[in-house]
Design a protein around this motif. Structure first.
Motif, PDB file in Angstrom:
ATOM      1  N   VAL A 166     -11.957  -9.032  15.194  1.00  0.00           N
ATOM      2  CA  VAL A 166     -11.021  -9.656  15.296  1.00  0.00           C
ATOM      3  C   VAL A 166     -10.565 -11.088  15.228  1.00  0.00           C
ATOM      4  CG1 VAL A 166     -11.134 -11.340  17.517  1.00  0.00           C
ATOM      5  CG2 VAL A 166     -12.773  -9.420  17.834  1.00  0.00           C
ATOM      6  N   PHE A 167      -9.618 -11.887  14.995  1.00  0.00           N
ATOM      7  CA  PHE A 167      -8.801 -12.458  14.295  1.00  0.00           C
ATOM      8  C   PHE A 167      -8.268 -14.490  15.420  1.00  0.00           C
ATOM      9  CE2 PHE A 167      -8.743  -9.143  11.353  1.00  0.00           C
ATOM     10  CZ  PHE A 167      -8.663  -9.360   9.850  1.00  0.00           C
ATOM     11  N   HIS A 168      -8.212 -15.146  15.110  1.00  0.00           N
ATOM     12  CA  HIS A 168      -7.969 -15.981  15.532  1.00  0.00           C
ATOM     13  C   HIS A 168      -6.745 -17.085  14.445  1.00  0.00           C
ATOM     14  CE1 HIS A 168     -11.291 -18.260  13.584  1.00  0.00           C
ATOM     15  NE2 HIS A 168     -10.180 -18.829  12.727  1.00  0.00           N
ATOM     16  N   ASP A 169      -5.430 -17.447  14.923  1.00  0.00           N
ATOM     17  CA  ASP A 169      -4.551 -17.695  14.640  1.00  0.00           C
ATOM     18  C   ASP A 169      -4.619 -18.734  13.760  1.00  0.00           C
ATOM     19  OD1 ASP A 169      -4.608 -19.291  16.453  1.00  0.00           O
ATOM     20  OD2 ASP A 169      -2.449 -19.302  16.648  1.00  0.00           O
ATOM     21  N   CYS A 170      -3.732 -19.797  12.955  1.00  0.00           N
ATOM     22  CA  CYS A 170      -4.227 -20.951  12.347  1.00  0.00           C
ATOM     23  C   CYS A 170      -3.582 -22.127  12.906  1.00  0.00           C
ATOM     24  CB  CYS A 170      -3.036 -21.227  11.750  1.00  0.00           C
ATOM     25  SG  CYS A 170      -1.139 -20.906  12.062  1.00  0.00           S
ATOM     26  N   ASP A 171      -3.357 -22.275  14.392  1.00  0.00           N
ATOM     27  CA  ASP A 171      -4.241 -23.376  15.155  1.00  0.00           C
ATOM     28  C   ASP A 171      -4.854 -23.476  16.445  1.00  0.00           C
ATOM     29  OD1 ASP A 171      -1.750 -25.104  14.866  1.00  0.00           O
ATOM     30  OD2 ASP A 171      -0.185 -23.924  15.976  1.00  0.00           O
ATOM     31  N   ARG A 172      -6.324 -21.744  16.332  1.00  0.00           N
ATOM     32  CA  ARG A 172      -6.996 -21.492  16.706  1.00  0.00           C
ATOM     33  C   ARG A 172      -6.853 -21.030  18.202  1.00  0.00           C
ATOM     34  NH1 ARG A 172     -10.954 -21.782  12.332  1.00  0.00           N
ATOM     35  NH2 ARG A 172     -12.398 -21.229  13.882  1.00  0.00           N
ATOM     36  N   ASP A 173      -5.297 -21.303  18.268  1.00  0.00           N
ATOM     37  CA  ASP A 173      -5.691 -20.911  20.220  1.00  0.00           C
ATOM     38  C   ASP A 173      -5.318 -19.867  20.714  1.00  0.00           C
ATOM     39  OD1 ASP A 173      -2.449 -21.404  19.524  1.00  0.00           O
ATOM     40  OD2 ASP A 173      -2.312 -22.469  19.796  1.00  0.00           O
ATOM     41  N   SER A 174      -4.863 -18.329  20.135  1.00  0.00           N
ATOM     42  CA  SER A 174      -5.023 -17.057  20.180  1.00  0.00           C
ATOM     43  C   SER A 174      -5.861 -16.519  19.451  1.00  0.00           C
ATOM     44  CB  SER A 174      -3.383 -17.103  19.941  1.00  0.00           C
ATOM     45  OG  SER A 174      -2.599 -16.472  18.813  1.00  0.00           O
ATOM     46  N   ILE A 175      -5.302 -14.984  19.836  1.00  0.00           N
ATOM     47  CA  ILE A 175      -6.727 -13.953  19.390  1.00  0.00           C
ATOM     48  C   ILE A 175      -5.762 -12.410  19.012  1.00  0.00           C
ATOM     49  CG2 ILE A 175      -8.968 -12.785  19.878  1.00  0.00           C
ATOM     50  CD1 ILE A 175      -9.302 -15.941  19.047  1.00  0.00           C
ATOM     51  N   VAL A 176      -6.506 -12.656  17.862  1.00  0.00           N
ATOM     52  CA  VAL A 176      -5.690 -10.546  18.176  1.00  0.00           C
ATOM     53  C   VAL A 176      -7.157 -10.223  17.419  1.00  0.00           C
ATOM     54  CG1 VAL A 176      -4.630  -9.628  15.999  1.00  0.00           C
ATOM     55  CG2 VAL A 176      -3.625 -11.369  16.228  1.00  0.00           C
ATOM     56  N   TYR A 177      -7.031  -8.866  18.500  1.00  0.00           N
ATOM     57  CA  TYR A 177      -8.175  -7.897  18.885  1.00  0.00           C
ATOM     58  C   TYR A 177      -7.493  -6.023  17.541  1.00  0.00           C
ATOM     59  CZ  TYR A 177     -10.700  -9.457  22.136  1.00  0.00           C
ATOM     60  OH  TYR A 177     -11.244  -9.984  23.365  1.00  0.00           O
ATOM     61  N   LEU A 178      -7.775  -6.688  16.404  1.00  0.00           N
ATOM     62  CA  LEU A 178      -7.250  -5.236  15.809  1.00  0.00           C
ATOM     63  C   LEU A 178      -8.249  -3.532  16.063  1.00  0.00           C
ATOM     64  CD1 LEU A 178      -6.642  -5.891  12.306  1.00  0.00           C
ATOM     65  CD2 LEU A 178      -5.035  -6.096  13.872  1.00  0.00           C
ATOM     66  N   GLY A 179      -7.416  -2.611  16.936  1.00  0.00           N
ATOM     67  CA  GLY A 179      -8.129  -0.961  17.613  1.00  0.00           C
ATOM     68  C   GLY A 179      -7.985  -0.343  17.833  1.00  0.00           C
ATOM     69  N   ASP A 180      -9.054   0.700  18.406  1.00  0.00           N
ATOM     70  CA  ASP A 180      -8.296   1.740  17.582  1.00  0.00           C
ATOM     71  C   ASP A 180      -9.007   2.243  19.441  1.00  0.00           C
ATOM     72  OD1 ASP A 180      -8.372   4.202  17.316  1.00  0.00           O
ATOM     73  OD2 ASP A 180      -9.999   4.940  16.212  1.00  0.00           O
ATOM     74  N   PRO A 181      -7.098   2.601  19.993  1.00  0.00           N
ATOM     75  CA  PRO A 181      -7.282   3.041  21.144  1.00  0.00           C
ATOM     76  C   PRO A 181      -7.823   4.618  20.988  1.00  0.00           C
ATOM     77  CG  PRO A 181      -5.553   2.252  19.979  1.00  0.00           C
ATOM     78  CD  PRO A 181      -6.076   2.709  19.633  1.00  0.00           C
ATOM     79  N   ILE A 182      -8.367   4.514  22.708  1.00  0.00           N
ATOM     80  CA  ILE A 182      -8.853   6.480  23.693  1.00  0.00           C
ATOM     81  C   ILE A 182      -7.290   6.404  24.193  1.00  0.00           C
ATOM     82  CG2 ILE A 182     -10.926   7.335  24.313  1.00  0.00           C
ATOM     83  CD1 ILE A 182     -12.246   5.863  22.730  1.00  0.00           C
ATOM     84  N   GLY A 183      -6.460   6.945  23.941  1.00  0.00           N
ATOM     85  CA  GLY A 183      -5.863   7.161  25.040  1.00  0.00           C
ATOM     86  C   GLY A 183      -4.972   5.827  25.202  1.00  0.00           C
ATOM     87  N   PRO A 184      -3.996   6.243  26.131  1.00  0.00           N
ATOM     88  CA  PRO A 184      -2.862   5.455  26.343  1.00  0.00           C
ATOM     89  C   PRO A 184      -3.236   4.047  26.913  1.00  0.00           C
ATOM     90  CG  PRO A 184      -3.004   7.121  28.236  1.00  0.00           C
ATOM     91  CD  PRO A 184      -3.612   7.657  27.696  1.00  0.00           C
ATOM     92  N   THR A 185      -2.708   3.023  25.674  1.00  0.00           N
ATOM     93  CA  THR A 185      -3.143   1.490  26.046  1.00  0.00           C
ATOM     94  C   THR A 185      -1.880   1.525  27.992  1.00  0.00           C
ATOM     95  OG1 THR A 185      -3.249   1.385  24.251  1.00  0.00           O
ATOM     96  CG2 THR A 185      -3.435  -1.112  25.997  1.00  0.00           C
ATOM     97  N   CYS A 186      -0.815   1.123  28.052  1.00  0.00           N
ATOM     98  CA  CYS A 186      -0.580   0.807  29.236  1.00  0.00           C
ATOM     99  C   CYS A 186      -1.542   1.690  30.280  1.00  0.00           C
ATOM    100  CB  CYS A 186       0.439   0.935  28.629  1.00  0.00           C
ATOM    101  SG  CYS A 186       1.884   0.254  30.512  1.00  0.00           S
ATOM    102  N   HIS A 187      -1.471   0.800  31.466  1.00  0.00           N
ATOM    103  CA  HIS A 187      -1.468   1.181  32.903  1.00  0.00           C
ATOM    104  C   HIS A 187      -0.443   2.701  33.174  1.00  0.00           C
ATOM    105  CE1 HIS A 187       1.168  -1.265  34.618  1.00  0.00           C
ATOM    106  NE2 HIS A 187       1.843  -0.837  35.300  1.00  0.00           N
ATOM    107  N   THR A 188       0.487   2.725  32.885  1.00  0.00           N
ATOM    108  CA  THR A 188       2.142   3.390  33.137  1.00  0.00           C
ATOM    109  C   THR A 188       1.769   5.277  32.070  1.00  0.00           C
ATOM    110  OG1 THR A 188       3.422   2.823  31.058  1.00  0.00           O
ATOM    111  CG2 THR A 188       3.644   1.136  33.158  1.00  0.00           C
TER     112      THR A 188
END
Length: 205
Positions: A166-188
Motif C-alpha cells: 500500500v502506498f500514499h502519494d506525495c500529498d498524502r491524499d490518495s492511495i495505491v493498492y498493489l494487488g494480485d487479483p483473483i479473477g476479473p476485477t470489473c463487475h462486467t
C-alpha cells in the motif's frame, strides 16, 4: 585416417556438450526470472511496465462462492471483517491514518494496480476503517459511497484482490493498492475497469 576420424568425433561430442550446458544454464536463468519476477525492490512503487503481457489470474475451477482466500490466518474476507482489529488496537495505525489528508466525507481515492504488470485495475474510495482493514488483512477493502458501508472486493463475487503493498502519494491524499487479483476485477467480467478509450467526435463524446 582412423585416428583423424576419432579425433573429429571427439571434437563434435565436446562441442555438443558445451552447447547443451549453455542451454541448461539459459533454462535455469529463465526459471529464476519467473520465480523472482514478483519481488519488488524496496522503495519501488510500480514494477517496470509490461502492458498486458500477463493477464490477471483466472478464478479456480471451484465455485466462486466457496472460494477461500488464506491470508495471515484469515480464511475469508468475511472472517477478515471480524478478525481485523479496531484502529486503536493496532500499534501505529492511528498515527499513520492521521497523516493522510481525508476529504470532507472522510474518504481518500484508491487506485488498484496489478502487482506484476502495473496495469490499472480499478478505482474506489476508502475510509479509515477500510484502509486499516486492508493493511491488516491484505485484502482490498473500500468504502462504498452508494451503499454507505464497508466493501471488501470479492466478498460476494469471489473475485478478491490480495494486496501486496500500500502506498500514499506525495500529498498524502490518495492511495495505491498493489494487488494480485483473483479473477476479473470489473463487475462486467473484464479484467480491468478501464476498457473504454475516450473518443470525441464532432457531435460530442
Amino acid at each position: 585416417f582412423r585416428s583423424n576420424s576419432t579425433t573429429h568425433c571427439t571434437f563434435i561430442r565436446a562441442k555438443y556438450s558445451v552447447l547443451l550446458s549453455a542451454a541448461s544454464m539459459v533454462l535455469l536463468m529463465c526459471k529464476h526470472l519467473q520465480t523472482s519476477s514478483r519481488q519488488i525492490p524496496q522503495g519501488q512503487l510500480v514494477p517496470k511496465w509490461q502492458p498486458c503481457c500477463r493477464p490477471a489470474r483466472l478464478p479456480s475451477t471451484h465455485k466462486q462462492e466457496t472460494q477461500l482466500v488464506q491470508l495471515a490466518g484469515v480464511p475469508t474476507c468475511r472472517a477478515a471483517a471480524v478478525e481485523a482489529q479496531p484502529e486503536a488496537a493496532v500499534s501505529g495505525m492511528t498515527a499513520y491514518l492521521d497523516t493522510l489528508r481525508w476529504s470532507n466525507d472522510g474518504l481518500v481515492p484508491v487506485i488498484v494496480q496489478h502487482v506484476d504488470t502495473g496495469e490499472l485495475l480499478m478505482q474506489a474510495f476508502a475510509d479509515r476503517a477500510a484502509l486499516s482493514e486492508t493493511l491488516q488483512t491484505k485484502l482490498a477493502t473500500f468504502y462504498s459511497r452508494s451503499r454507505g458501508e464497508r466493501w471488501c472486493k470479492g466478498e460476494t463475487s469471489g473475485n478478491f484482490i490480495r494486496v501486496a503493498q500500500v502506498f500514499h502519494d506525495c500529498d498524502r491524499d490518495s492511495i495505491v493498492y498493489l494487488g494480485d487479483p483473483i479473477g476479473p476485477t470489473c463487475h462486467t467480467g473484464a479484467r480491468t475497469c478501464w476498457f473504454h478509450e475516450a473518443s470525441v467526435s464532432a457531435q460530442g463524446a
